[in-house]
Design an enzyme around this catalytic site. Structure first.
Site, PDB file in Angstrom:
ATOM      1  N   HIS A 228       1.162  -4.002  -4.799  1.00  0.00           N
ATOM      2  CA  HIS A 228       1.153  -2.458  -5.017  1.00  0.00           C
ATOM      3  C   HIS A 228       0.095  -2.179  -6.308  1.00  0.00           C
ATOM      4  O   HIS A 228       0.008  -2.964  -7.232  1.00  0.00           O
ATOM      5  CB  HIS A 228       2.405  -1.832  -5.694  1.00  0.00           C
ATOM      6  CG  HIS A 228       2.572  -0.567  -5.924  1.00  0.00           C
ATOM      7  ND1 HIS A 228       2.635   0.419  -4.854  1.00  0.00           N
ATOM      8  CD2 HIS A 228       2.623   0.283  -6.974  1.00  0.00           C
ATOM      9  CE1 HIS A 228       2.461   1.622  -5.472  1.00  0.00           C
ATOM     10  NE2 HIS A 228       2.542   1.644  -6.761  1.00  0.00           N
TER      11      HIS A 228
ATOM     12  N   MET B 162       2.316   1.259   5.099  1.00  0.00           N
ATOM     13  CA  MET B 162       2.578   2.378   4.491  1.00  0.00           C
ATOM     14  C   MET B 162       4.003   2.824   4.844  1.00  0.00           C
ATOM     15  O   MET B 162       4.279   4.079   5.299  1.00  0.00           O
ATOM     16  CB  MET B 162       1.655   3.493   4.882  1.00  0.00           C
ATOM     17  CG  MET B 162       0.130   2.963   4.220  1.00  0.00           C
ATOM     18  SD  MET B 162       0.240   2.887   2.619  1.00  0.00           S
ATOM     19  CE  MET B 162       0.288   4.628   1.937  1.00  0.00           C
TER      20      MET B 162
ATOM     21  N   SER C  61      -8.488  -4.408   3.382  1.00  0.00           N
ATOM     22  CA  SER C  61      -9.358  -5.293   2.693  1.00  0.00           C
ATOM     23  C   SER C  61      -8.703  -6.601   2.076  1.00  0.00           C
ATOM     24  O   SER C  61      -9.103  -7.578   2.137  1.00  0.00           O
ATOM     25  CB  SER C  61     -10.107  -4.699   1.581  1.00  0.00           C
ATOM     26  OG  SER C  61      -9.334  -4.450   0.531  1.00  0.00           O
ATOM     27  N   ASN C  62      -7.481  -6.444   1.817  1.00  0.00           N
ATOM     28  CA  ASN C  62      -6.625  -7.406   1.204  1.00  0.00           C
ATOM     29  C   ASN C  62      -6.176  -8.394   2.429  1.00  0.00           C
ATOM     30  O   ASN C  62      -6.311  -9.583   2.441  1.00  0.00           O
ATOM     31  CB  ASN C  62      -5.188  -6.862   0.618  1.00  0.00           C
ATOM     32  CG  ASN C  62      -5.508  -6.538  -0.781  1.00  0.00           C
ATOM     33  OD1 ASN C  62      -5.355  -7.446  -1.683  1.00  0.00           O
ATOM     34  ND2 ASN C  62      -5.433  -5.293  -0.857  1.00  0.00           N
TER      35      ASN C  62
HETATM   36  C1  GRF Z   1      -3.764  -1.965  -1.876  1.00  0.00           C
HETATM   37  O1  GRF Z   1      -4.338  -1.202  -3.003  1.00  0.00           O
HETATM   38  C2  GRF Z   1      -2.438  -2.195  -1.872  1.00  0.00           C
HETATM   39  O2  GRF Z   1      -1.905  -2.559  -3.463  1.00  0.00           O
HETATM   40  C3  GRF Z   1      -1.657  -1.136  -1.413  1.00  0.00           C
HETATM   41  O3  GRF Z   1      -2.459  -0.648  -0.403  1.00  0.00           O
HETATM   42  C4  GRF Z   1      -3.795  -1.009  -0.745  1.00  0.00           C
HETATM   43  C5  GRF Z   1      -4.335  -1.787   0.467  1.00  0.00           C
HETATM   44  O4  GRF Z   1      -5.790  -1.610   0.481  1.00  0.00           O
HETATM   45  N1  GRF Z   1      -0.265  -1.418  -1.147  1.00  0.00           N
HETATM   46  P1  GRF Z   1      -6.456  -2.694   1.788  1.00  0.00           P
HETATM   47  O5  GRF Z   1      -6.149  -1.831   3.004  1.00  0.00           O
HETATM   48  O6  GRF Z   1      -5.976  -4.077   1.561  1.00  0.00           O
HETATM   49  O7  GRF Z   1      -7.870  -2.147   1.289  1.00  0.00           O
END
Ligand code: GRF
Length: 188
Positions: free
Chosen positions: A110, A91, A13-14
């Site tokens: 994070h 990850m 989503s980011n």
């Molecule tokens: C986010 O909460 C970020 O802070 C962490 O992993 C999550 C990724 O979320 N590192 P998305 O895949 O962007 O929804």
């Protein structure tokens, strides 16, 4: 134009939010060359296809060492002229090869107010802690787990009746404001 690559292992989503900022002119001067994922089944791949962003799927298990995996990534990154790497739910610990090439030009987000709640399940750790606020942090990447220099943080409440999903949603909303803002400020 400054070329950035976005590394994601899961949902993305980011990633989608950053790409949409770029595609709607809200991050002028920035170009996303590709999504880099280490997970062939990840939802981020579907998001990238919809957004018409190229995808590189490379899984460490297909390489005999982490170094060879990262050297392969470096070839792709160099071919695309990538100047900055944006980790968004990647990850894995970044290894020496990527770090040597991109230290100081690699960001991570994070879901906690670092240095609190490093590593896995930061949202669960925050809920279990009894704290009443948490948030999100964008930081430079170093060889540690969520230990690099902090650039900016944004905070939100932890409500007494929060489920993990509710808190995660609240933190993600913050992240979708915070990450583009920091990218605009830092990557010039
Ligand atoms: C986010 O909460 C970020 O802070 C962490 O992993 C999550 C990724 O979320 N590192 P998305 O895949 O962007 O929804």
């Amino acid at each position: 134009m400054i070329n950035i690559a976005i590394f994601v292992s899961g949902s993305g989503s980011n990633f989608e939010n950053i790409v949409k900022h770029v595609q709607t002119g809200q991050l002028p001067g920035i170009n996303v060359t590709a999504l880099y994922t280490d997970n062939e089944g990840a939802t981020c791949i579907d998001r990238a296809k919809k957004l018409k962003i190229p995808v590189h799927v490379n899984q460490p298990k297909d390489f005999s060492t982490k170094s060879l995996y990262e050297q392969h990534l470096l070839k792709l990154l160099s071919h695309e002229g990538v100047q900055w790497i944006i980790l968004a739910g990647y990850m894995r610990l970044v290894g020496e090869d990527l770090l040597q090439a991109y230290e100081g030009r690699m960001l991570n987000i994070h879901p906690s107010l670092l240095p609190k709640f490093k590593g896995l399940d930061a949202i669960g750790q925050a809920l279990d802690s009894g704290d009443t606020i948490t948030g999100s942090t964008v930081h430079f990447v170093d060889s540690g787990m969520d230990t690099g220099e902090i650039i900016e943080q944004q905070q939100c409440d932890i409500r007494p009746d929060d489920s993990k999903e509710q808190l995660e949603d609240r933190v993600k909303k913050l992240e979708h404001e915070l990450y583009p803002k920091v990218i605009a400020k830092i990557i010039k």
